[in-house]
Write a protein that holds these residues in place. Structure first.
Motif, short mmCIF file in Angstrom:
data_model
loop_
_atom_site.label_atom_id
_atom_site.label_comp_id
_atom_site.label_asym_id
_atom_site.label_seq_id
_atom_site.Cartn_x
_atom_site.Cartn_y
_atom_site.Cartn_z
N LEU A 329 70.60 69.57 60.91
CA LEU A 329 69.63 68.52 61.18
C LEU A 329 70.28 67.17 61.47
N TYR A 332 69.67 65.15 64.62
CA TYR A 332 68.30 64.66 64.74
C TYR A 332 67.93 63.74 63.57
N HIS A 334 68.28 60.56 63.10
CA HIS A 334 67.60 59.31 63.44
C HIS A 334 66.11 59.53 63.68
N ILE A 335 65.77 60.68 64.29
CA ILE A 335 64.36 60.98 64.53
C ILE A 335 63.65 61.33 63.22
N THR A 365 74.99 60.26 63.32
CA THR A 365 74.45 60.77 64.57
C THR A 365 75.40 60.54 65.75
N VAL A 370 74.92 61.51 69.59
CA VAL A 370 73.72 60.70 69.83
C VAL A 370 74.14 59.28 70.22
N ILE A 430 59.66 59.20 72.71
CA ILE A 430 60.48 60.37 73.03
C ILE A 430 60.07 60.93 74.39
N LEU A 437 65.46 63.17 72.84
CA LEU A 437 65.27 64.15 71.77
C LEU A 437 66.56 64.91 71.45
N HIS A 438 67.37 65.16 72.48
CA HIS A 438 68.58 65.96 72.28
C HIS A 438 69.82 65.09 72.46
#
Length: 441
Positions: A329, A332, A334-335, A365, A370, A430, A437-438
């Motif tokens: 995870l 992701y 930050h999301i 991230t 990211v 997003i 997202l990715h």
């Protein structure tokens, strides 16, 4: 250990505020003190936490005390009566129009980036209208909080500047994609205002059998007003208008500290409208209760934050929150943090969120591919509309104090609506590519 104790302090205080078991000041004084003692800090260290905490809010306390006096006296002299009459005529008593108008007024008021000023402008102006229309005053605070929070994304608003500081980049460059987010968010908030306005209209009809008549509203406002007739000064109306405008202009200019501005303004208002010392003392005494209550709450909040910051509890919470996630995870993260941005507003101060938690999230991230800006956007968007739904916001305390409303009831009324707004805005961000997202391969 510090994380557990810090979270326990925050959870207990929020629970006490929501359930209203004790007054806010008592909760924010005794619970952090007990936590600091349990954590093993001695009285010398606790004294330092107290000193740093109260020192950080003393200017805010000064502003709140004299702002409450100033607005209270302006209400006594009848300054806001014509404004409310005008708003009633403009909206024709339409509940939905008032709800939508609240959003637009709040957006304009927050353009300077100062939350305290926004509450000072919006609450005294719109609260009497809500009361006349029998609308729930907590709806006013929900719409005001979400609108002002969204506009706080502006480069000079604070949160965006903090993210830019961490990323060491130009705040204007960082902000540019956020303008689209603000347009999207404003659309959602206006839709929510219309929906809640319709719901409020149905509630009023069910509870009272009919909506207030515009003519009746105006007659009631003229008859009762906000103070006895002997306090009104209609012959000085334009003098008071000029004084009010000059006060706001000086406040926006930043040439003097806000507390000092309201000190001067309150003194001049008393001197102009009530010449006899006995009358001046009576007006001060009439509003002293609210001023002292707010001062005690803000000083208590200062000691609360002083203990959490000085003890290292906020930093420990920020770092440990991200250490419990599975490795899968982490790209992701930050999301995930953005999704829980509104609940995190209840447990982390703005500085702890952006200077404590964000650097940790950004570092983790970034290693997963990211873009650091994407991490910043996700955390900004995920929490921004919740800026004024937390007991850690002094401006919110002041606004609630002006309206004589409860922090706990505000949180209960607004929290899930604001969290829903936040999730919608984050999902839309997003979708339009502001927050990818990715991660980059």
């Amino acid at each position: 250990m510090l994380t557990f104790i810090g979270l326990s302090i925050i959870v207990i205080i929020v629970a006490l505020l929501i359930t209203e078991k004790v007054s806010p000041a008592i909760a924010m004084i005794l619970v952090p003190l007990a936590g600091a003692v349990v954590a093993g800090f001695d009285f010398g260290q606790i004294k330092e936490f107290y000193t740093d905490g109260t020192k950080s809010v003393i200017q805010i306390v000064t502003m709140f005390v004299f702002a409450i006096l100033f607005f209270g006296i302006m209400s006594d002299v009848g300054l806001f009566k014509p404004l409310i009459d005008g708003l009633v005529r403009l909206t024709r008593g339409n509940i939905v129009a008032v709800s939508v108008g609240t959003v637009l007024v709040s957006v304009v008021a927050q353009l300077d980036g100062a939350g305290a000023t926004t509450f000072l402008l919006v609450v005294p102006a719109l609260l009497p209208l809500y009361q006349r229309l029998r609308m729930n005053p907590y709806l006013l605070f929900l719409l005001l909080a979400s609108s002002a929070g969204l506009i706080n994304l502006l480069p000079w608003g604070g949160p965006t500047g903090r993210v830019a500081t961490v990323l060491q980049m130009d705040v204007d460059v960082l902000y540019k994609p956020l303008f689209v987010v603000q347009i999207i968010g404003l659309t959602y908030i206006l839709a929510l205002a219309a929906f809640l306005g319709l719901r409020e209209k149905k509630r009023i009809l069910a509870e009272y059998g009919a909506l207030p008549d515009v003519g009746t509203l105006l007659d009631e406002h003229r008859a009762s007003g906000s103070a006895p007739d002997h306090l009104a000064r209609p012959q000085l109306f334009w003098v008071n208008i000029a004084l009010f405008v000059l006060t706001m202009a000086l406040l926006f200019s930043g040439k003097l500290p806000p507390g000092y501005v309201f000190m001067i303004a309150a003194s001049l208002t008393l001197l102009i409208n009530y010449r006899h010392p006995k009358e001046q003392i009576e007006r001060i005494n009439a509003h002293a209760g609210g001023a002292i209550m707010m001062a005690s709450i803000i000083l208590a909040a200062g000691t609360f934050l002083g203990i959490l910051k000085g003890s290292g509890m906020l930093d420990a919470i920020a770092k440990d929150l991200v250490s419990v996630l599975p490795n899968a995870l982490l790209p992701y993260l930050h999301i995930i943090v953005g999704v829980f941005g509104i609940p995190l507003e209840l447990v982390l101060s703005t500085d702890a969120y952006y200077f404590g938690l964000f650097p940790v999230v950004e570092q983790i991230t970034s290693q997963a591919g990211v873009d650091p800006r994407a991490a910043g956007y996700a955390m900004l968007i995920g929490s921004i509309v919740g800026t004024f739904v937390t007991p850690l916001s002094p401006a919110l305390w002041m606004g609630l104090g002006l309206a004589q409303l409860s922090m706990g009831k505000h949180i209960r009324y607004s929290f899930f609506w604001i969290w829903g707004l936040s999730l919608l805005i984050l999902a839309s961000s997003i979708a339009v590519g502001v927050v990818p997202l990715h991660p980059v391969p």
